[in-house]
Design an enzyme around this catalytic site. Structure first.
Site, PDB file in Angstrom:
ATOM      1  N   SER A 108       0.814  -1.212   0.000  1.00 14.16           N
ATOM      2  CA  SER A 108       0.000   0.000   0.000  1.00 14.16           C
ATOM      3  C   SER A 108       0.847   1.261   0.000  1.00 14.16           C
ATOM      4  O   SER A 108       1.969   1.289   0.501  1.00 14.16           O
ATOM      5  CB  SER A 108      -0.909   0.002   1.231  1.00 14.16           C
ATOM      6  OG  SER A 108      -0.152  -0.132   2.409  1.00 14.16           O
ATOM      7  N   LYS A 135       7.089   3.817  14.009  1.00 10.94           N
ATOM      8  CA  LYS A 135       7.602   2.720  13.188  1.00 10.94           C
ATOM      9  C   LYS A 135       8.578   3.228  12.129  1.00 10.94           C
ATOM     10  O   LYS A 135       8.371   3.026  10.932  1.00 10.94           O
ATOM     11  CB  LYS A 135       6.433   1.980  12.525  1.00 10.94           C
ATOM     12  CG  LYS A 135       6.831   0.634  11.908  1.00 10.94           C
ATOM     13  CD  LYS A 135       5.686   0.077  11.063  1.00 10.94           C
ATOM     14  CE  LYS A 135       6.108  -1.193  10.363  1.00 10.94           C
ATOM     15  NZ  LYS A 135       5.135  -1.637   9.360  1.00 10.94           N
ATOM     16  N   GLU A 137      11.575   2.712   9.759  1.00 10.66           N
ATOM     17  CA  GLU A 137      12.016   1.428   9.216  1.00 10.66           C
ATOM     18  C   GLU A 137      13.060   1.640   8.124  1.00 10.66           C
ATOM     19  O   GLU A 137      13.144   2.711   7.518  1.00 10.66           O
ATOM     20  CB  GLU A 137      10.832   0.616   8.684  1.00 10.66           C
ATOM     21  CG  GLU A 137      10.091   1.252   7.537  1.00 10.66           C
ATOM     22  CD  GLU A 137       8.830   0.490   7.147  1.00 10.66           C
ATOM     23  OE1 GLU A 137       8.265  -0.225   8.004  1.00 10.66           O
ATOM     24  OE2 GLU A 137       8.391   0.628   5.990  1.00 10.66           O
ATOM     25  N   ARG A 293      -2.622   3.926   5.762  1.00 15.37           N
ATOM     26  CA  ARG A 293      -2.686   3.561   4.347  1.00 15.37           C
ATOM     27  C   ARG A 293      -3.696   4.421   3.604  1.00 15.37           C
ATOM     28  O   ARG A 293      -4.669   4.900   4.180  1.00 15.37           O
ATOM     29  CB  ARG A 293      -3.066   2.087   4.184  1.00 15.37           C
ATOM     30  CG  ARG A 293      -2.161   1.100   4.886  1.00 15.37           C
ATOM     31  CD  ARG A 293      -2.669  -0.324   4.716  1.00 15.37           C
ATOM     32  NE  ARG A 293      -1.814  -1.297   5.380  1.00 15.37           N
ATOM     33  CZ  ARG A 293      -1.940  -1.661   6.649  1.00 15.37           C
ATOM     34  NH1 ARG A 293      -2.912  -1.139   7.382  1.00 15.37           N
ATOM     35  NH2 ARG A 293      -1.116  -2.548   7.170  1.00 15.37           N
TER      36      ARG A 293
END
Length: 417
Positions: A108, A135, A137, A293
């Site tokens: 997504s 988060k 990453e 998303r």
């Protein structure tokens, strides 16, 4: 004093629909070597291998008297295994989640919230945002890896608006005119340009489904028949086959396409728009599954939140490739250390059948073997090979006797050393 300092892990595998199929998946290959009970199915998608303590995919200890015990439980009983600084900062918890991803269909269009925003989303909508952690990453390519990351330079977006009427229609003609005018006056980094870019992207993402479908179908037909932005057109066609009539297909005209070669990485900080498109990668992140998303997905889409939170700073694809550096103390080690306290990753390459010692860190580590074989000199005999996943406690080194001409490992840890 805890007895076991090093042990193997059995790890959770996620079979999301976007994963690569059967033996084409690096995730499946690694898991097959790690778990003898795993029966690979040729038409099954294998998307992610999770190495860590996240409750949605916890790792299990697989050797010795600890066999079958969840890693998270062992760490609770032995928090000193994390290292003193990690214990203090992260409240006796392993702060990172280590993964392998095998991407067949695009993930997504998404971004991850800041820590403060994550806490707010969790408090207001725990059904949609089930944890309160941030988060950040990093994706580190194992094979050629393709993704969207960040907004393109505005001059490229302006050219698409001028050349592709379907794109202008879904963005909104007034929004398009404001972006073109702002760019002509101030260039990429002008505040008015970023504001106009936000209006354009929000205009696209909030456009009614009927208009999106009509304009997307018209554009796909034109791409089939004409030379319409060949590279972007080819990607749009691929996305359209995967997600017909999805507004996210138009993201190709907003976002940088980043191509990583094996060993290259990109770091995704908070509010950075991105989507993985294809390939296999190592991924490391804060221990969270927090995602906002808004396209190219059947999952819950939170368009207002995403459009409001994004970083609208234009950039180039090359600027999204995260720099790595050789360890000054060990030329076998390449360090990928993003600007967060939660995680860093080392790539360790050893050539020849030699003795090599993985250095002790003041942090627990998780090590994944991608290539080669070795024997580890630990309190229990430990033979490692492709697919092995090893937990190493803080302040514990790992002497290896390499048994192949090439050994390739990746090591995740907390960089509070």
């Amino acid at each position: 004093m805890f007895l076991f300092l090093v042990f193997e892990l059995k790890c959770a595998m996620q079979e999301y629909p976007w994963g690569r199929l059967g033996s084409d998946s690096e995730v499946a290959q690694l898991n097959q070597n790690n778990d003898p009970s795993f029966q690979l199915q040729p038409n099954q998608p294998y998307a992610e291998l999770w190495m860590g303590t996240h409750p949605k995919g916890p790792s299990i200890i697989k050797n010795g008297t600890l066999t079958g015990q969840p890693l998270v439980n062992w760490i609770k009983e032995n928090p000193q295994s994390l290292g003193a600084k990690v214990q203090e900062k992260f409240n006796n918890k392993l702060p990172f989640l280590f993964k392998v991803l095998s991407v067949n269909k695009s993930l997504s269009i998404q971004a991850h919230p800041t820590k403060e925003h994550a806490e707010k989303l969790y408090k207001e909508r725990p059904d949609k945002y089930p944890d309160d952690n941030h988060k950040p990453e990093m994706a580190l390519a194992l094979t050629p890896f393709e993704g969207f990351c960040g907004f393109r330079p505005v001059d490229e977006i302006v050219k698409f608006l001028q050349d592709i009427p379907e794109f202008t229609t879904v963005v909104g003609e007034d929004n398009a005119s404001q972006l073109i005018e702002a760019f002509n006056k101030g260039g990429d980094l002008a505040t008015t340009c970023r504001d106009a870019l936000k209006r354009c992207f929000t205009g696209l993402m909030t456009r009614d489904a009927e208009t999106i479908t009509k304009q997307l179908n018209t554009l796909v037909q034109r791409i089939n028949n004409d030379d319409v932005s060949p590279q972007e057109g080819s990607i749009l066609q691929r996305l359209y086959r995967q997600f017909p009539d999805d507004v996210g297909c138009f993201g190709v005209y907003f976002f940088n396409r980043v191509l990583l070669e094996p060993g290259q990485a990109m770091f995704l900080g908070p509010n950075e728009p991105h989507a993985y498109l294809s390939g296999n990668c190592i991924e490391c992140m804060a221990c969270s599954d927090n995602v906002v998303r808004a396209g190219l997905t059947p999952k819950y889409k939170d368009i207002p939140t995403l459009c409001d939170m994004l970083n609208y700073n234009p950039s180039t694809p090359n600027s999204k490739i995260f720099p790595c550096r050789k360890d000054a103390k060990d030329d076998h080690v390449t360090i990928y250390s993003p600007p967060v306290p939660d995680f860093a990753v080392d790539k360790i390459e050893v050539d020849g059948k030699v003795d090599y010692t993985i250095s002790a860190y003041n942090s627990a580590s998780i090590i994944l073997v991608i290539k080669g074989q070795a024997e580890a000199n630990t309190e229990q005999a430990l033979k490692i090979h492709r697919g092995s996943v090893i937990f190493v406690s803080a302040n514990q080194n790992l002497p290896l006797k390499c048994q192949s001409e090439k050994l390739l490992l990746f090591r995740a840890y907390c960089p509070l050393l």
